[in-house]
Scaffold this active site. Structure first.
Site, short mmCIF file in Angstrom:
data_model
loop_
_atom_site.label_atom_id
_atom_site.label_comp_id
_atom_site.label_asym_id
_atom_site.label_seq_id
_atom_site.Cartn_x
_atom_site.Cartn_y
_atom_site.Cartn_z
N GLY A 90 -52.78 8.82 -9.43
CA GLY A 90 -52.52 10.24 -9.31
C GLY A 90 -51.84 10.75 -10.57
O GLY A 90 -51.29 9.99 -11.35
N PHE A 95 -47.81 9.87 -21.57
CA PHE A 95 -47.81 8.96 -22.72
C PHE A 95 -47.24 7.61 -22.34
O PHE A 95 -46.26 7.52 -21.58
CB PHE A 95 -46.98 9.55 -23.86
N HIS A 96 -47.84 6.54 -22.85
CA HIS A 96 -47.28 5.19 -22.75
C HIS A 96 -47.23 4.59 -24.15
O HIS A 96 -48.17 4.76 -24.93
CB HIS A 96 -48.13 4.30 -21.85
N ALA A 158 -41.65 8.26 -15.05
CA ALA A 158 -42.82 8.87 -14.42
C ALA A 158 -43.41 7.90 -13.40
O ALA A 158 -43.37 6.68 -13.60
CB ALA A 158 -43.86 9.23 -15.47
N ILE A 159 -43.95 8.45 -12.32
CA ILE A 159 -44.57 7.65 -11.28
C ILE A 159 -45.97 8.18 -11.01
O ILE A 159 -46.16 9.38 -10.82
CB ILE A 159 -43.74 7.67 -9.98
N GLY A 171 -48.16 2.50 -10.96
CA GLY A 171 -46.76 2.45 -10.55
C GLY A 171 -45.88 3.38 -11.34
O GLY A 171 -45.95 4.60 -11.18
N LEU A 172 -45.06 2.83 -12.25
CA LEU A 172 -44.08 3.66 -12.93
C LEU A 172 -43.98 3.32 -14.41
O LEU A 172 -44.34 2.22 -14.84
CB LEU A 172 -42.71 3.54 -12.25
N ALA A 173 -43.49 4.29 -15.17
CA ALA A 173 -43.24 4.13 -16.60
C ALA A 173 -41.84 4.64 -16.88
O ALA A 173 -41.56 5.84 -16.74
CB ALA A 173 -44.27 4.91 -17.41
N CYS A 189 -47.26 15.10 -17.59
CA CYS A 189 -47.46 15.15 -16.14
C CYS A 189 -47.84 16.54 -15.66
O CYS A 189 -47.71 16.85 -14.46
CB CYS A 189 -46.20 14.64 -15.40
#
Length: 236
Positions: A90, A95-96, A158-159, A171-173, A189
């Site tokens: 979702g 950004f990662h 962020a999730i 999952g999450l960052a 987001c």
């Protein structure tokens, strides 16, 4: 009753695509554990549930079901040296990159009897516990439709999750020492007027991804009531 075992895969700094590949193998293993042959011949060699931890080795922009960049915007992002990847989760574009902890729990919500919204709240709760362990007490989670963990109007974590047949992925960052300037080229987001922050910025000192792994895992065990088992080989 014994606590459920969850396998931990610590990938270190790897390309985002490699973390996704390991995650998909974990999802396949979780699905297979439900099959009629699961558990035959004695106890399972490995836990059916997993959590994949990594730090993106290169900058990448990803998006979920919404918020894919147009052709011109995509070209501009690539020109800055970032990869672009559509993800099955979702959420809008985000950004990662280096300095960020990515955690992909692969959990069976049906066996846990855990609704999806409660699972997302659990992810938020474990990051709040982690932050408090590190001495950052002013963080908060916002009520739906917002997700993630915030410091004021800036998002710290962020999730974005995917859940297929009650098995979670993505999952999450969590921004540890992330170069936040990468977020300036997108609307993170999809939230206009909101900022992005990091543990390093909020604590006033350098916080590497490696510094948060153990407190993260401690918080994970508490929130999801499990025992973590390390795995050396992501291909197990």
């Amino acid at each position: 009753m014994s606590r459920r075992a969850v396998r931990v895969l610590r990938l270190g700094a790897v390309p985002y695509a490699e973390a996704l590949r390991v995650q998909e193998r974990c999802v396949a293993a979780a699905r297979a554990a439900r099959g009629p042959a699961a558990g035959r011949g004695g106890a399972e060699a490995l836990p059916a549930e997993s959590v994949v931890l990594s730090e993106p080795a290169q900058p990448v922009y990803t998006w979920g079901l919404r918020g894919a960049p147009g052709a011109a915007a995509a070209a501009a992002l690539r020109a800055r040296g970032a990869a672009l990847v559509a993800a099955r989760r979702g959420g809008h574009i985000t950004f990662h990159g280096p300095g960020q902890l990515l955690a992909f729990p692969v959990l069976d919500l049906r066996r846990r009897r855990l609704p999806l919204r409660a699972y997302v709240a659990g992810l938020e709760a474990l990051v709040l516990r982690l932050c408090r362990r590190l001495g950052l007490g002013a963080v908060r989670a916002l009520p739906p439709p917002f997700t993630g963990v915030w410091m004021g109007d800036s998002k710290l974590c962020a999730i974005g999750v995917h859940c297929g047949n009650h098995i979670t992925s993505h999952g999450l960052a969590l921004n540890c020492c992330t170069d936040l300037s990468w977020f300036e080229h997108i609307v993170p987001c999809g939230l206009e007027g909101k900022g992005v922050t990091s543990l390093s910025h909020e604590l006033g000192q350098h916080v590497a991804v490696g510094n948060v792994i153990e407190p993260f895992l401690d918080s994970f065990q508490e929130v999801f009531d499990c025992t973590l088992v390390s795995s050396e080989d992501p291909g197990d």
